[in-house]
Design a protein around this motif. Sequence first.
Motif, PDB file in Angstrom:
ATOM      1  N   HIS A 170      55.930  34.747  -5.715  1.00  0.00           N
ATOM      2  CA  HIS A 170      54.783  34.034  -5.178  1.00  0.00           C
ATOM      3  C   HIS A 170      54.791  34.149  -3.659  1.00  0.00           C
ATOM      4  CE1 HIS A 170      53.420  32.058  -8.930  1.00  0.00           C
ATOM      5  NE2 HIS A 170      54.682  32.257  -9.271  1.00  0.00           N
ATOM      6  N   TYR A 171      53.617  34.078  -3.046  1.00  0.00           N
ATOM      7  CA  TYR A 171      53.541  34.301  -1.601  1.00  0.00           C
ATOM      8  C   TYR A 171      54.299  33.226  -0.825  1.00  0.00           C
ATOM      9  CZ  TYR A 171      49.698  30.816  -1.452  1.00  0.00           C
ATOM     10  OH  TYR A 171      48.951  29.676  -1.551  1.00  0.00           O
ATOM     11  N   GLU A 172      54.412  31.998  -1.380  1.00  0.00           N
ATOM     12  CA  GLU A 172      55.150  30.954  -0.680  1.00  0.00           C
ATOM     13  C   GLU A 172      56.604  31.338  -0.479  1.00  0.00           C
ATOM     14  OE1 GLU A 172      53.513  30.516  -3.509  1.00  0.00           O
ATOM     15  OE2 GLU A 172      52.142  28.788  -3.411  1.00  0.00           O
ATOM     16  N   LYS A 173      57.126  32.157  -1.393  1.00  0.00           N
ATOM     17  CA  LYS A 173      58.519  32.579  -1.313  1.00  0.00           C
ATOM     18  C   LYS A 173      58.670  33.928  -0.630  1.00  0.00           C
ATOM     19  CE  LYS A 173      62.626  32.985  -4.242  1.00  0.00           C
ATOM     20  NZ  LYS A 173      63.128  32.822  -5.625  1.00  0.00           N
ATOM     21  N   PHE A 175      45.092  35.355   2.769  1.00  0.00           N
ATOM     22  CA  PHE A 175      45.620  36.232   1.728  1.00  0.00           C
ATOM     23  C   PHE A 175      44.960  35.948   0.384  1.00  0.00           C
ATOM     24  CE2 PHE A 175      48.953  36.569   4.854  1.00  0.00           C
ATOM     25  CZ  PHE A 175      49.446  37.853   4.706  1.00  0.00           C
ATOM     26  N   SER A 176      44.770  36.999  -0.370  1.00  0.00           N
ATOM     27  CA  SER A 176      44.408  36.889  -1.781  1.00  0.00           C
ATOM     28  C   SER A 176      45.438  37.696  -2.559  1.00  0.00           C
ATOM     29  CB  SER A 176      42.992  37.430  -2.028  1.00  0.00           C
ATOM     30  OG  SER A 176      42.898  38.788  -1.622  1.00  0.00           O
ATOM     31  N   ASN A 226      64.547  28.448   1.255  1.00  0.00           N
ATOM     32  CA  ASN A 226      64.015  28.435  -0.105  1.00  0.00           C
ATOM     33  C   ASN A 226      64.206  29.781  -0.802  1.00  0.00           C
ATOM     34  OD1 ASN A 226      62.288  27.459  -2.360  1.00  0.00           O
ATOM     35  ND2 ASN A 226      60.865  28.998  -1.571  1.00  0.00           N
ATOM     36  N   ALA A 227      63.991  30.886  -0.060  1.00  0.00           N
ATOM     37  CA  ALA A 227      64.108  32.219  -0.660  1.00  0.00           C
ATOM     38  C   ALA A 227      65.540  32.520  -1.086  1.00  0.00           C
ATOM     39  CB  ALA A 227      63.610  33.272   0.325  1.00  0.00           C
TER      40      ALA A 227
END
Length: 394
Positions: free
Chosen positions: A110-113, A131-132, A328-329
């Motif tokens: 996911h982009y958050e990660k 972003f999409s 987080n990553a």
Amino acid sequence: ILFLSSLTYSVYSVMMIIIDYLEFKIIIDYKLIYNSENIDFPIVTFCNINRFDFSIQKNVLKFYEEAKGLPFFEDIYYINDNKTLCTKTDKQKITSSFTRIKNLKDYAFHYEKMIINCYFNNLPCNISADFSFFNATSFGRCFTFNQLSNKISKSVGMIDALNLEIFIGAPEFDPCWVSERGIVVTVYDKDNMVVISEEGLKVQPGYSTNLMLGKVERNKLSYPYSDCFSINQTDRIDKNSHIKQTIEKNGFYSQRRCILSCNLNKNTLNCTSSNKDPDCEKYNSEDFCISQCPINCDISNYEMMTTYAQYPTKSYMNQLKNNPKFINAFQNVSNLDYEEIRQSLLALNIYFQTSIIESYKEYPQTDFSTFLSEIGGVVGLFLGKNTYIIHTNI
């Protein structure tokens, strides 16, 4: 005699003008367009080569349960202290089987990660607005910058760049069928969509990669000057099923996507049994799909120059360790040493090297008005000359 000579010469001249016009010769106008003001920034799409985020243990367990009943996954087993998965099946067969897995996007990054840092024109990106994402057959989830907006570069060089720091997953969680690490990236205009699996540039981890852009525009003349395709040729869309199918499926026309669609149609035909599909014979021609899928009349693309530098430095790595997204990553990574971090991260900087646009534009060597005036000139010369001859002999 003079009249017949003049008539013969005039008829010959008119015929040569007609023949020359019907050859539909072109002139290519090449020029450099100096864009001193704001520059439209292109769309940037990137995909993780490894589609699976197996640092999340529930993804590993769920994938194992779902995959073990599918073809080519019968011998799936755990490796690395049950952290990730492996199978002895050929990589290509494994990849072709991914489409059988339900909810494949659930295992993706996911982009958050994945996006640790993002800046454009030295300002932080709005990840949700800038972003999409979409799910690609070859790479899983892909991320696209600037498709939903219209970003502007105010100058050339790294000052007004798109700067990305991307987490691609730690090596210890890679399934054994993943043979490469990094991302695939492509740069294009909104009117010239691309097939990322065929036109993407691979970017490796452990480095900061600079993509320096220069824009090139090509405008070809359509029929009868060439066989290129323009979206306003509605009659051609109705007559060519491959062009029509490409536009209906993608919302735009691309020669690459048209050829891909044509080849997929070929694979669905029954060409082995005695009761062959009637279209088999025409598809057997190597050039059939190319003949059905003309190039675009209007093409704009970006020529890219790449440079590299090692990334991150050890001192910058220590700074990154305080970034919440970095924490987080890497939260489930057991061996958080410098080399492991380098193999998990990459930096990407995209900017214009020059504001000059190279333009190639085709023009008719002889347009219709010039064609008529040339014929009119010959006819006028013939009438004038013979009027003079008749007048002098009276």
